[in-house]
Design an enzyme around this catalytic site. Structure first.
Site, PDB file in Angstrom:
ATOM      1  N   ASP A  61       0.799  -1.232   0.000  1.00 15.20           N
ATOM      2  CA  ASP A  61       0.000   0.000   0.000  1.00 15.20           C
ATOM      3  C   ASP A  61       0.830   1.280   0.000  1.00 15.20           C
ATOM      4  O   ASP A  61       0.274   2.374   0.014  1.00 15.20           O
ATOM      5  CB  ASP A  61      -0.943   0.030   1.208  1.00 15.20           C
ATOM      6  CG  ASP A  61      -0.198   0.063   2.544  1.00 15.20           C
ATOM      7  OD1 ASP A  61       1.049  -0.039   2.542  1.00 15.20           O
ATOM      8  OD2 ASP A  61      -0.860   0.195   3.581  1.00 15.20           O
ATOM      9  N   ARG A 121      -4.672   5.265   5.711  1.00 15.43           N
ATOM     10  CA  ARG A 121      -4.933   4.881   4.334  1.00 15.43           C
ATOM     11  C   ARG A 121      -6.180   5.582   3.803  1.00 15.43           C
ATOM     12  O   ARG A 121      -6.829   6.378   4.478  1.00 15.43           O
ATOM     13  CB  ARG A 121      -5.130   3.364   4.268  1.00 15.43           C
ATOM     14  CG  ARG A 121      -3.853   2.560   4.423  1.00 15.43           C
ATOM     15  CD  ARG A 121      -3.312   2.204   3.068  1.00 15.43           C
ATOM     16  NE  ARG A 121      -4.344   1.493   2.333  1.00 15.43           N
ATOM     17  CZ  ARG A 121      -4.644   0.211   2.501  1.00 15.43           C
ATOM     18  NH1 ARG A 121      -3.953  -0.522   3.343  1.00 15.43           N
ATOM     19  NH2 ARG A 121      -5.621  -0.355   1.820  1.00 15.43           N
ATOM     20  N   TYR A 180       0.734  -2.664  11.780  1.00 10.59           N
ATOM     21  CA  TYR A 180       1.695  -3.756  11.861  1.00 10.59           C
ATOM     22  C   TYR A 180       2.029  -3.953  13.332  1.00 10.59           C
ATOM     23  O   TYR A 180       2.438  -3.006  14.013  1.00 10.59           O
ATOM     24  CB  TYR A 180       2.975  -3.427  11.102  1.00 10.59           C
ATOM     25  CG  TYR A 180       2.840  -3.403   9.609  1.00 10.59           C
ATOM     26  CD1 TYR A 180       2.939  -4.563   8.846  1.00 10.59           C
ATOM     27  CD2 TYR A 180       2.642  -2.195   8.933  1.00 10.59           C
ATOM     28  CE1 TYR A 180       2.839  -4.538   7.460  1.00 10.59           C
ATOM     29  CE2 TYR A 180       2.537  -2.153   7.546  1.00 10.59           C
ATOM     30  CZ  TYR A 180       2.636  -3.340   6.816  1.00 10.59           C
ATOM     31  OH  TYR A 180       2.536  -3.303   5.456  1.00 10.59           O
ATOM     32  N   PRO A 194       7.426  -6.160   4.931  1.00 10.06           N
ATOM     33  CA  PRO A 194       6.625  -5.118   4.285  1.00 10.06           C
ATOM     34  C   PRO A 194       6.620  -3.793   5.025  1.00 10.06           C
ATOM     35  O   PRO A 194       6.127  -2.796   4.510  1.00 10.06           O
ATOM     36  CB  PRO A 194       5.210  -5.737   4.266  1.00 10.06           C
ATOM     37  CG  PRO A 194       5.199  -6.689   5.414  1.00 10.06           C
ATOM     38  CD  PRO A 194       6.587  -7.235   5.500  1.00 10.06           C
TER      39      PRO A 194
END
Length: 653
Positions: free
Chosen positions: A52, A280, A288, A364
């Protein structure tokens, strides 16, 4: 299922895997008019979850593809990072905010948007330029490569057997589940959370698949099929590296919380551990969080089924305490073990190439994996596109491995530093500031690399280096092997402004950028005229090379940027070759630009020559590759060197 029918076909390029790297490679097949196919075992594109984060350089490339406006419209821009640490009496305090020192060296800033939407935009761009479509629900079952045929440009040395999966075998993607049997949390995969263009793709998944086996003969193959790459395994290329003992959970949720920075990029540290907060689009937030440690001393294995959504939720609640945290909507979640691995080579012979997660894997949390993967596909894509079109020398393909392997090594080095700052228990002590200092140091150490401000491409057929780290004296900040630094310019004829990232469109052509300098100076006008006479000649670099069939008569486009005020120059005073005339469409007004102040556009500040450290009177000549990296820089008198550069890259007519 009845007996499958077998078909045979010959194509220029086969791309296995329709993730971000595969789609970027396919973009170039579309732009160069290559007979290509792209297959994917999944039944649909990604809709939710996955990567993302978009960095500045990737966004610049999107602008060159004409899709950046869609990213700006839907994405969430987030540049500053806030650091939260334990305070007194069980509290959390915001210790500081970090903003990258070079944040304004690109017109675009780090943006958060889910991978599904990014794939959507690339797919739409591919459709705009060709009939190439992703063929879903198809797997490759065998691969043969005859290296004896490598040097024959007409040969098809690659043989792949493909099989179309039936409805029961097709894997659907982007369908999140709670993982714990919970009925109180709703996933995001419904019409209310998907945009119209993605919804259309989702309902098409129900189309039945006819069993079919196909033998494909290809000139080139690009494997973009992920960390468990079937293509890489067929080539016996290993992934080398190791896994950590930490298990992380990640979830995309709409939070219900009183944590003040839930809509800002943040790290939160207390005695329970460290988590990362990523805001987002559509009110979503990605979190996370560490959830488990594998006992490597006893050979412990990671059992993903032991990680549940509720486990991740409770870990977040512990780390965010004393702030409250809950959610009712979860778009997607997963658990992963950090593995930092890289393949020793990204290619097999001169016809098979690997890109993205197929050759490098990492955590990530660095927000770079999709960016590096897409840039892998972008790099090899234009090279294969031009070679398959009969426009460029096959030898340019040799530059892929050294250019991209070094970047992948740097990615893993960044990840090793960044991941350690999340898991080092010594930095979890109450009241310590070492955690924040450590993280900021890592960000600053890798800033140029992470945002793509530098790529460190070495000397090659495509990169003619100068002595030293800077560019030539005429333009010290235009460095061969690095990106062409974006600037906003004013069109001489129209007065409109444009970023160079869009002006130098990624359409398959090289750009020769003539920095014409001060055209008011008589001596400079004579230099421009001499160069223009050369460029207008019958055997100049603008006319001597093979076309991109069905696309462009010449694989080189000439663009002029002068430094005089636009009111003191006129479009028609420039030599004809700098403003070509089409008998039907008239003059091409898009070829001449000026570095001048525009009072209604603050970003067009008339400082471009200064930013490039270019001589404002004498100018320079710059070769910009199709991927917007600089290939060569020289004086206006260096026409012979300019031709030698292209003679080593492009095929003559």
């Amino acid at each position: 299922m009845g007996e499958a029918k077998t078909f045979k076909s010959h194509i220029d390029a086969l791309i296995i895997g329709a993730g971000p790297s595969g789609l970027m490679a396919a973009y170039w097949m579309a732009r160069c008019g290559i007979k290509a196919r792209i297959i994917d075992k999944r039944g649909t594109k990604v809709f939710t979850g996955q990567a993302d984060g978009l960095r500045s350089r990737t966004l610049e490339l999107f602008d060159s593809m004409g899709i950046q406006h869609r990213i700006l419209h839907e994405g969430h821009i987030a540049v500053e990072v806030n650091f939260w640490v334990p305070g007194k009496n069980g509290t959390l305090i915001r210790q500081g905010t970090h903003t990258p020192a070079k944040v304004n060296e690109s017109p675009y800033h780090s943006t958060l948007l889910n991978q599904g939407r990014i794939e959507r935009f690339i797919l739409d761009s591919i459709r705009q330029h060709s009939k190439l479509e992703v063929e879903r629900g198809i797997i490759a079952e065998s691969l043969e490569y005859d290296e004896n045929l490598e040097d024959d440009p007409t040969a098809y040395p690659i043989t792949v057997q493909l099989r179309t999966l039936d409805g029961d075998e097709v894997k659907l993607t982007g369908s999140p589940g709670n993982g714990d049997g919970s009925t109180t949390v709703h996933n995001g995969l419904d019409r209310s959370n998907l945009l119209v263009d993605d919804w259309d793709d989702l309902i098409q998944r129900s189309r039945s698949h006819q069993a079919k086996v196909e033998i494909v003969k290809a000139k080139y193959l690009i494997g973009c099929d992920g960390a468990h790459s079937w293509t890489r395994k067929q080539l016996n290329i290993p992934l080398e590296g190791s896994s950590t003992d930490h298990i992380w959970g990640v979830m995309d949720i709409i939070p219900i919380t009183d944590f003040p920075d839930i809509r800002r990029i943040s790290t939160v540290t207390n005695v329970s551990g460290t988590m990362l907060v990523i805001p987002r689009e559509r009110h979503l937030v990605r979190l996370y969080v560490p959830v488990h440690v594998v006992d490597t001393a006893t050979g412990g294995q990671f059992d993903r089924s032991t990680i549940t959504l509720d486990m991740i939720r409770k870990r977040v609640q512990n780390i965010l305490s004393p702030y409250s945290f809950e959610f009712r909507i979860c778009d997607w979640w997963t658990a992963y073990r950090v593995a930092q691995r890289i393949a020793p080579t990204f290619s097999k012979g001169s016809r098979i190439f690997l890109a993205g997660d197929a050759v490098h894997t990492h955590s990530p949390k660095v927000g770079l994996g999709m960016n590096i993967s897409m840039q892998d596909g972008f790099n090899i894509g234009w090279k294969i596109g031009l070679v398959a079109a009969g426009t460029a020398h096959p030898s340019i393909l040799e530059t892929y491995n050294p250019e991209r392997h070094r970047l992948a090594e740097m990615l893993l080095e960044f990840d090793r530093h960044w991941s350690k700052s999340f898991t080092d228990d010594k930095l979890h002590a109450v009241g310590t500031s070492e955690k924040t200092k450590s993280m900021i140091q890592v960000v600053e150490m890798f800033e140029d690399f992470a945002d793509g401000l530098k790529v460190f491409y070495g000397a090659s057929l495509l990169v003619w280096k100068n002595d030293g780290e800077d560019g030539p004296a005429v333009a010290r900040r235009l460095i061969p092997g690095e990106r062409f630094p974006p600037a906003k310019l004013r069109n001489q004829a129209e007065g409109r402004t444009e970023w160079t990232t869009r002006l130098l469109e990624s359409d398959g052509r090289f750009h020769v950028v003539l920095l014409a300098g001060d055209v008011r100076v008589e001596a400079q006008r004579r230099r421009i005229e001499r160069l223009s006479c050369f460029l207008a000649g019958q055997d100049s670099c603008l006319t001597r090379y093979a076309s991109i069939p069905g696309r462009f008569h010449s694989p080189i486009l000439l663009v002029t940027i002068h430094s005089a005020p636009w009111r003191e120059a006129e479009f028609f005073q420039f030599p004809d070759v700098l403003r070509p005339l089409d008998p039907v469409m008239g003059w091409d007004y898009s070829r001449i630009w000026c570095d001048d102040v525009c009072i209604w556009d603050r970003e067009c500040d008339g400082q471009t020559y200064a930013k490039w450290a270019a001589d404002r009177t004498r100018g320079a000549v710059v070769v910009v590759r199709p991927d917007q990296y600089i290939g060569w820089v020289g004086e206006l008198e260096d026409a012979d060197a300019l031709t030698r550069y292209f003679d080593g890259v492009l095929l003559k007519k």
